[in-house]
Write an enzyme that holds these catalytic residues in place. Sequence first.
Site, PDB file in Angstrom:
ATOM      1  N   TYR A  52       0.858  -1.188   0.000  1.00 14.65           N
ATOM      2  CA  TYR A  52       0.000   0.000   0.000  1.00 14.65           C
ATOM      3  C   TYR A  52       0.886   1.227   0.000  1.00 14.65           C
ATOM      4  CZ  TYR A  52      -3.279   3.551   1.760  1.00 14.65           C
ATOM      5  OH  TYR A  52      -4.042   4.681   1.934  1.00 14.65           O
TER       6      TYR A  52
ATOM      7  N   ASP B 210       9.186   2.740  -0.258  1.00 18.35           N
ATOM      8  CA  ASP B 210       8.168   3.405   0.549  1.00 18.35           C
ATOM      9  C   ASP B 210       8.369   2.964   2.000  1.00 18.35           C
ATOM     10  OD1 ASP B 210       6.011   4.454   1.804  1.00 18.35           O
ATOM     11  OD2 ASP B 210       4.504   3.662   0.418  1.00 18.35           O
TER      12      ASP B 210
ATOM     13  N   LYS C  10       4.309   8.732   8.999  1.00 15.44           N
ATOM     14  CA  LYS C  10       4.056   8.147  10.319  1.00 15.44           C
ATOM     15  C   LYS C  10       5.067   8.604  11.389  1.00 15.44           C
ATOM     16  CE  LYS C  10       0.973   4.741   8.542  1.00 15.44           C
ATOM     17  NZ  LYS C  10       1.025   4.197   7.211  1.00 15.44           N
TER      18      LYS C  10
END
Length: 430
Positions: A146, A241, A269
């Site tokens: 994702y 990522d 994050k």
Amino acid sequence: MNLNRHKSKELFEEAKKMFPGGVHSPVRAFKSVYGPPLFIDSANASYLFDVDGNKYIDFCNSWGPLILGHKNPEVIELVQKTVAKGLSFGTPNPISNELGKLILQNNKYIEKIRFVSSGTEAVMSAIRLARGYSGKNKIVKFEGCYHGHVDSLMVKAGSGLATFGTSTSAGIPESFIKETIVLPLADLKQLENTLQTYKNEIAAIIIEPVPANNGLLLQDHNYLKKMRELCTQNNVLLIWDEVISGFRVGFEGAAGFYDIQPDIITYGKIIGGGMPVGAYAANSHIMSHVAPEGNVYQAGTLSANPISMAAGLATLQICSRKNFYRDMENKTKRFVRRIRELVSKNVTDISIQTIGSIFWIAFSDTRIMRSDQIDPKSMEKYKELHAFLLEKGIYLGPSGYEVGFISDAHTDEILEQSAHTIALGINKIS
Ligand SMILES: *Cc1c(COP(=O)(O)O)cnc(C)c1O
């Protein structure tokens, strides 16, 4: 079910009248688990407190950012001091320099960085940079990874041997999908074939080096290393990522963990310590293509605002201390080992994967490396486990595809107690 969720239920009914599905991010709606979502009123260290007065040990940690747990005193103090000076100036500010320095001086895989406001924005910008830099359009991504809700990456593998995928959301033009090639993880052969055919059109390969959004699909070191080599040989950029793995599996993230040099790295994050921050980074040459130095445009009204920078800075200062990651990893290993020990020998369909301070409980009898190896029926068991654990005061992410996070605030005592409860739940359900 005995858990009192009256107020949460009431608030959710009200929210549904105002917000699509009652939420601002789909998984929060608890569609894959029982009951209305919990409305959280406050949190402290490893605990969440809901509006009905229940208390939970939190293994979600706001989906990963809170590596220090909730309300770390040093983070709160720096944020409060910074708030007192004003929220946002829309100008350069000294605290973003501090965060930049801390990151770049302690990460040998990047030379320059640009702060944005979310992981999605970081990935979107990295893709644009890769295209602008290479002059090519196609992107290769992997099934089960994702990368935020970026148009061209909301794609899953098509049926059969079709190389081009289908979108996982309405509202994405077919023409965007055509620029994305979707491949299975853990399969070098398909990657080699694809590069052979399309290398002159492929700008970049993007992968979560630690795939952690569809279960924890840990890849072999050799696979990641080989992918790096193939990218170099075929003149294709490699984007890692690291929105989850960055500052999670080590201060240098997965790049440091595997000692592999990607061309562009995205962060999110943890980098914002609980505030909205993302970033993309690379060597100075690649980053020189970003505006205003170069012609790849990317901007943000609230980018690198002082409050977000303060939360990130205070968090990463603690993370950069000696042995921080070693201790986190050891603690997590002990926790996972304890669950395994306490799960009854009769339970054969349980597999707990872990890396750094991430863990994933899967109702499966083998290690899973690709998303198609996850049995959707196993999610029924997760649903039962989730409900059992809420009753017992443990909060796991509301979907079996989500991983769990250990924070610095989880003491050995809390983890020992949690391991008992989780094992009890697994034994009961299996
Ligand atoms: C969370 C995540 C994103 C998206 O970040 P947001 O801040 O939610 O936009 C992108 N990539 C990975 C690997 C993620 O885990």
